[in-house]
Design an enzyme around this catalytic site. Structure first.
Site, PDB file in Angstrom:
ATOM      1  CD  GLU A 161      38.041  47.100  21.771  1.00 57.58           C
ATOM      2  OE1 GLU A 161      38.223  47.865  22.734  1.00 57.58           O
ATOM      3  OE2 GLU A 161      37.567  45.820  21.833  1.00 57.58           O
ATOM      4  NE  ARG A 206      35.623  46.805  42.650  1.00 60.46           N
ATOM      5  CZ  ARG A 206      36.387  45.547  42.373  1.00 60.46           C
ATOM      6  NH1 ARG A 206      37.496  45.061  43.182  1.00 60.46           N
ATOM      7  NH2 ARG A 206      36.512  45.061  41.068  1.00 60.46           N
TER       8      ARG A 206
END
Length: 168
Positions: free
Chosen positions: A28, A126
């Site tokens: 990455e 959330r």
């Protein structure tokens, strides 16, 4: 392991295979000067999605946020609008309902089309403890609005009415 060139990558891979008998490799991009920005979203069950501004949570220790501030001192107004627009479009495309946070990483050393390069990281579907920073900026009671949405009510404001003020 951070590899800055092909030779360093080959050395790291060879060492890993010898020490762990493991041929797997995961790569990455390494971002040396990263900025972590999150956009607060609120969406009702009627298709209305509004961005409530961004919070900067770059100041961390051991991967834990120490300080959240808004607006982010690391991005300009154009980038602010771009990432918020992206978060809203994403939320609409998946039919998101409720409160959530769309998180992005900004690479201050890489150039994108309209400033620094940036990448989507994750969605927290959330309410987060940091929502108070956004409430302070916007004057919106996010928890009560979330409850109203759960009861099927429409958002009582539009994107144009959201005017974050000051610095929190």
């Amino acid at each position: 392991i951070v590899a800055n060139n092909e030779a360093e990558l080959q050395q790291a891979y060879t060492t890993r295979r010898m020490n762990r008998n493991n041929a797997s490799l995961f790569l990455e991009r390494y971002i040396r000067r990263a900025v972590h920005v999150e956009v607060q979203i609120i969406a009702d069950t009627h298709g209305n999605v509004v961005g409530l501004g961004e919070r900067d949570c770059t100041m961390q220790r051991r991967s834990q946020k120490l300080i959240e501030e808004s607006p982010s001192p690391h991005i300009n107004e154009r980038m602010r609008e771009t990432i918020q627009s992206t978060a809203i479009t994403f939320a609409k495309s998946v039919g998101y309902q409720s409160v959530g946070t769309w998180e992005f990483i900004i690479d201050l050393d890489r150039k994108g089309r309209n400033g620094p390069a940036w990448y989507f990281m994750e969605v927290n579907p959330r309410i987060q403890v940091e929502h108070g920073v956004t409430e302070e900026q916007t004057g919106i009671d996010i928890v009560n609005t979330m409850i109203d949405i759960a009861e099927g009510k429409k958002l009582p404001f539009t994107q144009g009415q959201i005017k974050p003020e000051g610095h929190t």
